[in-house]
Design an enzyme around this catalytic site. Structure first.
Site, PDB file in Angstrom:
ATOM      1  N   HIS A  59      31.877 -11.428 -20.461  1.00 60.85           N
ATOM      2  CA  HIS A  59      31.688 -10.265 -21.197  1.00 60.85           C
ATOM      3  C   HIS A  59      31.964 -10.596 -22.872  1.00 60.85           C
ATOM      4  O   HIS A  59      32.118  -9.820 -23.560  1.00 60.85           O
ATOM      5  CB  HIS A  59      32.486  -8.976 -20.835  1.00 60.85           C
ATOM      6  CG  HIS A  59      32.256  -8.374 -19.600  1.00 60.85           C
ATOM      7  ND1 HIS A  59      32.626  -9.018 -18.423  1.00 60.85           N
ATOM      8  CD2 HIS A  59      31.599  -7.400 -19.359  1.00 60.85           C
ATOM      9  CE1 HIS A  59      32.037  -8.139 -17.588  1.00 60.85           C
ATOM     10  NE2 HIS A  59      31.614  -7.264 -17.949  1.00 60.85           N
ATOM     11  N   GLU A  96      18.303  -7.712 -13.762  1.00 64.60           N
ATOM     12  CA  GLU A  96      17.971  -8.234 -15.130  1.00 64.60           C
ATOM     13  C   GLU A  96      16.417  -8.647 -15.330  1.00 64.60           C
ATOM     14  O   GLU A  96      15.620  -8.515 -16.224  1.00 64.60           O
ATOM     15  CB  GLU A  96      18.958  -8.956 -16.057  1.00 64.60           C
ATOM     16  CG  GLU A  96      20.078  -8.391 -16.358  1.00 64.60           C
ATOM     17  CD  GLU A  96      21.110  -8.367 -15.401  1.00 64.60           C
ATOM     18  OE1 GLU A  96      22.195  -7.493 -15.474  1.00 64.60           O
ATOM     19  OE2 GLU A  96      20.978  -8.657 -14.076  1.00 64.60           O
TER      20      GLU A  96
END
Length: 661
Positions: free
Chosen positions: A465, A395
């Site tokens: 998540h 990321e």
């Protein structure tokens, strides 16, 4: 014969004319004299902090090997390099005293160099944070098809940062035209780095690294010329590892005599002395010439410093300028007709790729045939025209490379698979993306779009998540933040983000993204404004994202009890539409904020605080405001446990009714 010709070309490339050598010495002398003057100014109270580049003057040779269109990502000890390239003593003085005419107008710490006209990218203080933007810029240059190169300068202690290695891997993977210039002076502040820096460990491939005597400006120049030639001709990156000495303390707040003994201090190599001896030996300059050059450097530096030292600081009224750009590019006309949020994202991305030639997409698994884990980019290959790229599982690389792409005129749109995984990119997001425009007073900007699935109410997500954590992002000045809840707003917000000259983070609730909206149409709302979902007169209910569904259901239930609820979907959290909410609150006198994020230090809590510290708003309240939020607990994996911690319809109804008691 071919080998002889290649050798001859190499020798010609390395030839240094006498006038170039003299010019190089003058830069080195002026740089050293400025260090002396800066130290005096700090002791006199005319400056507050100083980072000396003494001992690093040999790196001025780098500048003679670069072209004007090459881009430099500097290190804080690159004074001589930057003076040889483009910056003057006046520029350095303004930077030292943080005057209004400095490159940052007094916003960045001294030695966080930047020069837009000289193609010197703005430096941020967190070490190695320039590496990923540098490879992003090199990627932009590669895509443009020219032969410009990027120089990324860094200290050897900083080379232990993970982003340094991510940048090298990305540069090697894409064969980018970038040179990593590592200044190895043997110390990270007070800690010796011998044996700890990457070059001393078996972690950098020998084919990448060129060991250079950084005390010798001509050797530095020759090594940089070779690395630049390699990069310009498609040979890829090089790490120039320059061995040199730091002649002064780490900063004006440090005293290296505390941790370096006298023998070590006396044995350090001075690049100016080394170069002077060579020029005398060659007969280029005499002893009297050197004496004259030293005196002239003192006179010149004193004159320029004195001419700039009295310059004023910027007006305090200007502090808020350049946090965001003053204008957008032309916003594409809304198309409409999307039934789901996923369809709206896919269709709007397709349109952006088709109509915005500078747009480029980057993210994990976003190329066809996968098209992203949620299918946002599925089938976009034809529209992309080679401008959609799978990223590594990193990321920081995704966001950091986008900074460099944006800095060179591209319009990057990047996907993070889940907002929960933003952690590795936090350094880039907070220290590069959100600060670039402000810290350079608008000289550099970072127009990019980051979008990511977020939120819970979708069973089986668990801790990593299901996060919403929007308050983390709204706390960062310089970052626009939006949360979508329907296809119409999704298209509008993406189109607005494409046109913006500032970074925009768009959060996409997973629970809502595939719900079909084929019934009652949703009218468009102007960019930056909240959406009035339902009119009401008794209670103002403010929410966003997944909270919109809960709020609308609660309003329906309460209507059967003759309670009129005005539901407002903020859509934009930064900037948020305070005027619309305040107008509604002044009408109803009651405020409920619904969020799925946890309670403490949340965005919902900040809305309530912001509104109620206003005297008029406070006096108009008929009941204390309510915040419906998740408790300060992580989200469990089991669906039943998840539901137990998330705000429910009953929670919202109860909160509204409590304001009426």
């Amino acid at each position: 014969m071919v080998l002889i010709e290649q050798t001859a070309r190499l020798e010609r490339r390395h030839e240094v004319r006498d006038d170039e050598s003299i010019r190089l010495l003058r830069v080195m002398l002026r740089s050293r004299e400025f260090e002396h003057r800066a130290g005096l100014l700090c002791r006199q109270g005319a400056a507050w902090f100083h980072v000396s580049s003494a001992g690093h003057e040999g790196l001025a040779g780098v500048a003679q090997a670069l072209r004007p269109d090459d881009l430099v990502f500097p290190h804080y000890r690159d004074r001589a390099l930057l003076m040889a390239r483009c910056m003057s003593i006046t520029d350095m003085t303004r930077d030292l005293i943080a005057s209004r005419d400095s490159h940052s107008r007094g916003r960045s710490m001294t030695s966080n160099f930047s020069d837009r006209r000289g193609n010197v990218f703005s430096m941020a203080s967190p070490v190695a944070s320039q590496c990923l933007p540098a490879v992003g810029a090199a990627w932009a240059q590669q895509l443009a098809g020219g032969d410009d190169v990027v120089l990324c300068s860094i200290g050897e202690a900083s080379a232990r940062q993970g982003e340094f290695f991510e940048a090298i891997m990305f540069a090697v993977d894409r064969n980018l035209p970038v040179i990593f210039l590592v200044s190895d002076n043997g110390y990270g502040i007070s800690s010796p780095t011998r044996g700890l820096a990457p070059v001393h460990l078996p972690v950098l491939h020998d084919s990448l690294v060129a060991r250079v005597n950084g005390v010798d400006p001509e050797e530095v120049r020759a090594a940089t010329l070779d690395a630049a030639h390699k990069a310009r001709t498609g040979g890829g990156p090089t790490v120039l590892w320059c061995d040199l000495d730091r002649l002064h303390s780490h900063t004006s707040s440090d005293d290296h005599r505390v941790y370096r003994n006298s023998d070590e201090l006396e044995s350090m190599r001075d690049p100016i002395d080394v170069f002077i001896e060579r020029l005398i030996t060659r007969g280029i300059l005499s002893e009297s010439d050197i004496h004259a050059e030293r005196n002239q450097a003192r006179v010149d530096v004193e004159k320029e410093v004195l001419s700039a030292i009295s310059e004023m600081a910027d007006e305090t009224s200007n502090i808020h300028s350049h946090l965001f750009g003053a204008s957008h590019n032309g916003i594409l006309r809304m198309q409409g007709g999307f039934e789901t949020i996923v369809d709206a994202i896919n269709g709007t991305l397709r349109r952006g790729l088709s109509e915005i030639s500078e747009m480029i997409m980057f993210g994990e698994d976003i190329e066809d045939p996968k098209g992203g884990v949620f299918g946002f980019t599925k089938g976009l290959g034809s529209a992309a025209g080679g401008r959609i790229f799978n990223s590594p599982l990193a990321e920081a690389t995704i966001v950091g490379a986008a900074v460099g792409l944006a800095g060179l005129g591209r319009r990057p749109v990047v996907e993070l698979q889940f907002i929960d995984f933003v952690g590795p990119a936090w350094n880039q997001l907070t220290n590069q993306v959100a600060t670039l425009r402000w810290r350079t007073a608008g000289q550099w900007s970072c127009p990019m779009v980051i979008y990511a699935p977020y939120g819970a109410y979708l069973p089986g997500g668990g801790i990593w998540h299901s996060q919403s954590n929007e308050a983390l992002f709204t706390h960062i000045p310089g970052l626009r933040v939006a949360v979508v809840s329907n296809p119409v707003d999704t298209e509008l917000i993406f189109l607005d983000a494409f046109a913006s000259n500032d970074p925009t983070l768009i959060l996409v609730p997973k629970h809502l993204m595939r719900i079909r909206h084929s019934g009652e149409p949703v009218d468009p709302v102007s960019p930056g404004l909240a959406r009035l979902v339902t009119n009401g007169s008794d209670v103002t209910l403010v929410t966003w994202g997944n909270g919109v569904e809960l709020a609308v259901e609660a309003a329906s239930v309460l209507a059967s009890q003759e309670v009129s609820v005005e539901v407002i979907d903020l859509r934009w959290l930064v900037p948020w539409d305070r005027e619309t909410v305040q107008k509604s609150l002044n009408k109803t006198g009651r405020l409920v904020v619904v969020q799925e994020d946890n309670r403490t230090s949340s965005f919902g809590a900040s809305i309530i605080a912001d509104l109620t510290i206003d005297d008029d708003n406070f006096s108009s309240l008929l009941a204390p405001p309510r915040l419906v939020a998740r408790d300060d607990i992580h989200i469990p994996f089991h669906p039943d446990l998840e539901l137990a911690v998330m705000p429910t319809l009953d929670d919202v109804v109860h909160a509204v009714l409590s304001t009426l008691d």
